[in-house]
Design a protein around this motif. Sequence first.
Motif, PDB file in Angstrom:
ATOM      1  N   ILE A  22      34.236  30.889  33.366  1.00  0.00           N
ATOM      2  CA  ILE A  22      34.695  31.281  32.039  1.00  0.00           C
ATOM      3  C   ILE A  22      34.111  30.313  31.024  1.00  0.00           C
ATOM      4  N   GLY A  23      34.498  30.433  29.825  1.00  0.00           N
ATOM      5  CA  GLY A  23      34.044  29.498  28.803  1.00  0.00           C
ATOM      6  C   GLY A  23      33.038  30.090  27.861  1.00  0.00           C
ATOM      7  N   TYR A  24      32.880  31.431  27.886  1.00  0.00           N
ATOM      8  CA  TYR A  24      31.885  32.024  27.009  1.00  0.00           C
ATOM      9  C   TYR A  24      32.404  32.213  25.605  1.00  0.00           C
ATOM     10  N   LEU A  25      33.714  32.069  25.427  1.00  0.00           N
ATOM     11  CA  LEU A  25      34.255  32.266  24.082  1.00  0.00           C
ATOM     12  C   LEU A  25      34.982  31.019  23.606  1.00  0.00           C
ATOM     13  N   HIS A  26      34.709  29.874  24.205  1.00  0.00           N
ATOM     14  CA  HIS A  26      35.421  28.671  23.801  1.00  0.00           C
ATOM     15  C   HIS A  26      34.960  28.275  22.410  1.00  0.00           C
ATOM     16  N   ARG A  27      35.905  28.148  21.500  1.00  0.00           N
ATOM     17  CA  ARG A  27      35.530  27.847  20.121  1.00  0.00           C
ATOM     18  C   ARG A  27      36.093  26.521  19.661  1.00  0.00           C
ATOM     19  N   GLY A  28      36.726  25.800  20.561  1.00  0.00           N
ATOM     20  CA  GLY A  28      37.233  24.500  20.166  1.00  0.00           C
ATOM     21  C   GLY A  28      38.428  24.584  19.248  1.00  0.00           C
ATOM     22  N   MET A  29      39.336  25.519  19.527  1.00  0.00           N
ATOM     23  CA  MET A  29      40.469  25.684  18.627  1.00  0.00           C
ATOM     24  C   MET A  29      41.341  24.439  18.593  1.00  0.00           C
ATOM     25  N   GLU A  30      41.588  23.867  19.765  1.00  0.00           N
ATOM     26  CA  GLU A  30      42.519  22.740  19.805  1.00  0.00           C
ATOM     27  C   GLU A  30      41.947  21.543  19.068  1.00  0.00           C
ATOM     28  N   LYS A  31      40.649  21.364  19.143  1.00  0.00           N
ATOM     29  CA  LYS A  31      40.035  20.258  18.407  1.00  0.00           C
ATOM     30  C   LYS A  31      40.119  20.514  16.908  1.00  0.00           C
ATOM     31  N   MET A  32      39.861  21.742  16.510  1.00  0.00           N
ATOM     32  CA  MET A  32      39.867  22.041  15.085  1.00  0.00           C
ATOM     33  C   MET A  32      41.274  21.934  14.518  1.00  0.00           C
ATOM     34  N   CYS A  33      42.272  22.222  15.366  1.00  0.00           N
ATOM     35  CA  CYS A  33      43.644  22.125  14.884  1.00  0.00           C
ATOM     36  C   CYS A  33      43.991  20.714  14.467  1.00  0.00           C
ATOM     37  N   GLU A  34      43.311  19.723  15.064  1.00  0.00           N
ATOM     38  CA  GLU A  34      43.653  18.345  14.744  1.00  0.00           C
ATOM     39  C   GLU A  34      43.060  17.903  13.413  1.00  0.00           C
ATOM     40  N   HIS A  35      42.340  18.767  12.755  1.00  0.00           N
ATOM     41  CA  HIS A  35      41.722  18.385  11.491  1.00  0.00           C
ATOM     42  C   HIS A  35      42.183  19.251  10.335  1.00  0.00           C
ATOM     43  N   ARG A  36      43.156  20.089  10.577  1.00  0.00           N
ATOM     44  CA  ARG A  36      43.662  20.935   9.508  1.00  0.00           C
ATOM     45  C   ARG A  36      45.156  20.822   9.453  1.00  0.00           C
ATOM     46  N   PRO A  57      48.454  18.010  12.419  1.00  0.00           N
ATOM     47  CA  PRO A  57      48.933  17.837  13.788  1.00  0.00           C
ATOM     48  C   PRO A  57      48.120  16.798  14.534  1.00  0.00           C
ATOM     49  N   PHE A  58      48.787  16.133  15.504  1.00  0.00           N
ATOM     50  CA  PHE A  58      48.067  15.183  16.319  1.00  0.00           C
ATOM     51  C   PHE A  58      47.456  15.882  17.524  1.00  0.00           C
ATOM     52  N   ARG A  59      48.217  16.835  18.086  1.00  0.00           N
ATOM     53  CA  ARG A  59      47.689  17.607  19.200  1.00  0.00           C
ATOM     54  C   ARG A  59      48.399  18.946  19.197  1.00  0.00           C
ATOM     55  N   VAL A  60      47.632  19.992  19.340  1.00  0.00           N
ATOM     56  CA  VAL A  60      48.225  21.317  19.521  1.00  0.00           C
ATOM     57  C   VAL A  60      47.658  21.872  20.806  1.00  0.00           C
ATOM     58  N   ARG A  61      48.506  22.119  21.755  1.00  0.00           N
ATOM     59  CA  ARG A  61      48.026  22.668  23.013  1.00  0.00           C
ATOM     60  C   ARG A  61      48.609  24.076  23.125  1.00  0.00           C
ATOM     61  N   VAL A  62      47.763  25.027  23.450  1.00  0.00           N
ATOM     62  CA  VAL A  62      48.215  26.393  23.658  1.00  0.00           C
ATOM     63  C   VAL A  62      48.278  26.619  25.157  1.00  0.00           C
ATOM     64  N   ASP A 101      37.532  10.089  19.824  1.00  0.00           N
ATOM     65  CA  ASP A 101      36.309   9.479  19.320  1.00  0.00           C
ATOM     66  C   ASP A 101      35.113  10.410  19.426  1.00  0.00           C
ATOM     67  N   TYR A 102      35.358  11.665  19.800  1.00  0.00           N
ATOM     68  CA  TYR A 102      34.288  12.650  19.788  1.00  0.00           C
ATOM     69  C   TYR A 102      34.353  13.342  18.444  1.00  0.00           C
ATOM     70  N   PRO A 103      33.336  13.168  17.596  1.00  0.00           N
ATOM     71  CA  PRO A 103      33.451  13.730  16.244  1.00  0.00           C
ATOM     72  C   PRO A 103      33.477  15.256  16.277  1.00  0.00           C
ATOM     73  N   LEU A 104      34.092  15.837  15.269  1.00  0.00           N
ATOM     74  CA  LEU A 104      34.290  17.280  15.254  1.00  0.00           C
ATOM     75  C   LEU A 104      32.961  18.008  15.228  1.00  0.00           C
ATOM     76  N   HIS A 118      33.183  14.397  26.262  1.00  0.00           N
ATOM     77  CA  HIS A 118      34.456  15.068  26.500  1.00  0.00           C
ATOM     78  C   HIS A 118      35.069  15.381  25.140  1.00  0.00           C
ATOM     79  N   PRO A 119      35.037  16.648  24.749  1.00  0.00           N
ATOM     80  CA  PRO A 119      35.248  16.980  23.339  1.00  0.00           C
ATOM     81  C   PRO A 119      36.609  16.643  22.743  1.00  0.00           C
ATOM     82  N   LEU A 120      37.699  16.763  23.515  1.00  0.00           N
ATOM     83  CA  LEU A 120      38.980  16.600  22.840  1.00  0.00           C
ATOM     84  C   LEU A 120      39.367  15.143  22.644  1.00  0.00           C
ATOM     85  N   ARG A 121      38.562  14.218  23.110  1.00  0.00           N
ATOM     86  CA  ARG A 121      38.866  12.819  22.838  1.00  0.00           C
ATOM     87  C   ARG A 121      38.756  12.565  21.353  1.00  0.00           C
TER      88      ARG A 121
END
Lengths: 408, 361, 204
Positions: free
Chosen positions: A57-71, A364-369, C161-164, C156-159
């Motif tokens: 899998i992983g063809y649609l990974h868009r990094g939602m959880e990472k982006m959530c930490e910046h909004r 948010p500091f972390r959002v996990r779905v 120190d990995y920039p957005l 490892h992206p969710l760390r």
Amino acid sequence: MSEETTKSQTTVVEDVGTVPAEAFELQLGPSHPAMHGIVKLDTIAEGELVVGMNATIGYLHRGMEKMCEHRTWDQNVVFTDRLNYVSPTLNNAAYCAAIEKHMGITLPERAVWVRMIVSEMGRVADHLTCVTASAMELGGFTHFFYYIKARELIYFMFEKICGARVTTSMSRVGGQAFDLYDGFEKEWREDVEPQIRELIEDGSKLITRNRIFYDRFRHTGELPLDRCISYGMTGPRLRAAGSDLDLRKDAPYWFYDKLDFEVPSGKYGDNYDAYLIRMEEMEQSLRMIDQCLDKLPDGDVMLDDPKVFQPKKKDTYGHIEGLIHHFKHVMEGVKVPAGERYYAVEAPNGELGFYIVSDGSGIPFRVRVRPPCFMNTAALTEMCIGGQIADIVPTFGSINMIGGELER
Amino acid sequence: MNELAIQIIATVVKFGVLVLGFALGLAGLLTWQERKQSSYMQDRIGPNRAAIMGIRLWGLPHFLADGIKMIFKEDVIPDNANKFLFHLAPILGLSMVLISLAMVPFGGTFNLFGADVPMIIAPISEGILLIFALSGLSIYGGVLAGYSSDNKLGLLGSMRTSAQMISYEVTLGLTLVGIFMVMGSVRLDEIAAMQGGGAWGVFLQPFGFLLFFAAGIAETKRAPFDLPEGESEIVGYFLEYSGMRFGMFMFGEFVEIVLLGMLLTTMFFGSYHVLPWVDVWTPVHAWLVQTLGNTTLAGLITAAGQFAVFATKVAFFCFIQLAVRWTLPRFRYDQVMRFGWLFLLPLSLLNLIVTAVVMLL
Amino acid sequence: MKPITLNLDKVAQALEKAAKDAIVEKIPVEGDDHLVVKADQVHKLLETLKNDKNLQFNFLTDLTAVDYMGYPGREGERFEVVYQLYSQANNYRVRLKAEVPEADPKIRSIADLWANADWLEREVWDMYGILFEGHPDLEKHGKIQRLLMYEGFEGHPLRKDYPLKKHQPTIELRTPIETEPDPPYQWTKTEKIEQYGLTDGLDD
């Protein structure tokens, strides 16, 4: 014609590396008409029998959880639309409810009832899509068009409420951003619901008792109950295996304890049971929407607390405090107290959980779905091994893998 | 004019009318009708955009547009494909079906211009057995297509094709034996003629009709038996074909639908006759000969009338096949095999035995 | 509503019996009890939670990790692996959090207890770089395979120190294309451009 489709001897080949003799490797690759949501299945098959499988899998990974930490908290509601994009209203509501539970705020009653109505409409849309996609992949194209038309009616109503069919973003922390429009109840009761019921009935007549459909779905993709639990599966697939776990009954949230509905459960844990459960759940959801519309109180759907909910436009443009609150709300976000919370709702696929960690700021500091179809897809290999290549398609259709939710 | 010249001209005309005009035209039209009929069944509009000089005609020009589009598409051949077999497969698939069209009668025998001209392009004495032989050869079209493309999914499709078609050929043959026994002949034109003024095949062999219909749909690889070309599962044995080569496969499939319709009408539904147990054409032909005084003209008019009746029945059966295709989902491979060998075959044998017993009595 | 027949104290008691001093902290929150435990005892604790007759935590609802770098007032290790469990018989949820150091992020895998831990741990490895010892992939492939990212992804992206918006190196094509790449687009000047004096982006 024999009643049982006897499955060949179940040889679960764990290691896909050593290939048994006379077997060949078949890649049901990422571009395949039946792998909607995109999954690559490397299958090792002996003739038609699947002896090994590896799902990528992983063809649609868009990094939602990472982006959530910046909004900010409210801006992330937009990402939740795109999780299970067939029932977006439910994801929005679940995310906002997680934050509200953590903050300890109580919403106005009408907001919760409206959330329940749109969530159940999303559930009906999701079940319609799942059932009809698997029927279409089997060759029953007519069924697809009937159910898609029913789904269109639901999406029309979403569009009238909030302006978008799929990217609804209806919920905010502290209530709903859009109230049901005037005439919603009338339109639902008189126009849309009878049409949806009729279309469901028509589609059901086409395939439920159809011998071909029954043979394709019965005893394919079977998974016994203990394996289902070991995979952490929830939702219709777990209930097909015999459990009756449903968060709306076991741990009622919002106002589900005031509603009267039943939770269907199956026996064999195969695709046909999951299909029947989804059909029955659609019926129950339509009942629930009816009851919700009866019980819907008047009032506001937006919390009146300017620290939590963005002020209404007349306050923003009218008073200076409204303007300041609006500014702080948009630039800094809702100040959620530090801590963490796990909150789960019953999504159409199973238990949709949000694990949020807050550091006290508006971001948010972390959002996990916790995606429900992740567990189903993890079990896919075990469900397919021992069956035939032609069984992969209905099995994949019945786990309702939605790419947006699986891979966020 | 001497007889040979008349026969040759008549054959050319028959070929032009039946094969080019009717069969191929109907097959082409079926590509449009499939989409339009399915759309009406599914509560939507269907293709309605193609227009010739502004006249839409419910989207009829779409089938012309499809044909022209396919001719102009790029012809992609995989690098590792077996070139000879790759080129041969669509030819086999299409040509065998087209040749079979020559054996189907669409009228009686008339005396035109002094020669007895049968309304059948090739009235050979083996009759339908030749059609079977040719459809046996057309299996190779499907088998070689997937085998020669360098693709595992295609190979799966061909394996399924070969197994399915061989299995259902047996049932097809056995149900027809019942007809042969009842009609007493193997020749299609004689079978068609015998149904004038007598019972139609469907009344003599009702069960045989159903079995033949089911097996026939399996032979044409249409839903619910379309797992060789199971579009959404394994894309099919013609996976690597593009452009007109793919068009030949598709067109061959539609011509097979027409052929199945023709065989059904010929053997079970009285071919060109209008009513069962009432021979309409003989008195009509006699009356025409009397009024017009010219056997040729009378013969031509009667032949045209018979052709019209025949064409209507064939079109009706094509409509039914299309409706079946859009209603039912498709079988799984082992279910198809089980259905063919354990269900249809014993039933066709039973049908044969019952027919034989009834005939003895 | 099904009755809830467990609470945090009973769970903590049973866990104390199974592994002494494994629990670092108990935090009871209404509907969301959680415990902070020691990372080396996690497998034993989870095994107890799963197999104990009174506890019966048969669902591993979620397995994830949080990177606490930059959390104000944080005193523990950088990573925390979070296990969310649910007991269907008791209708009770509990969360276990195990602190994992930054220097050598390792924790024992629980893929032998629950079947979905396989994929969940692959995702945590993919996103955080926490190694799960004893994971089935380590025997089969020698390393834990990434789940959501493609092979060849670095980092490892969710760390934290990995920039957005970090760029990854380009992956080479498997079969190199033999044709020449297209030449750069030749802008042509039209009269309108001359008339309006637009020269942005045009190579002269």
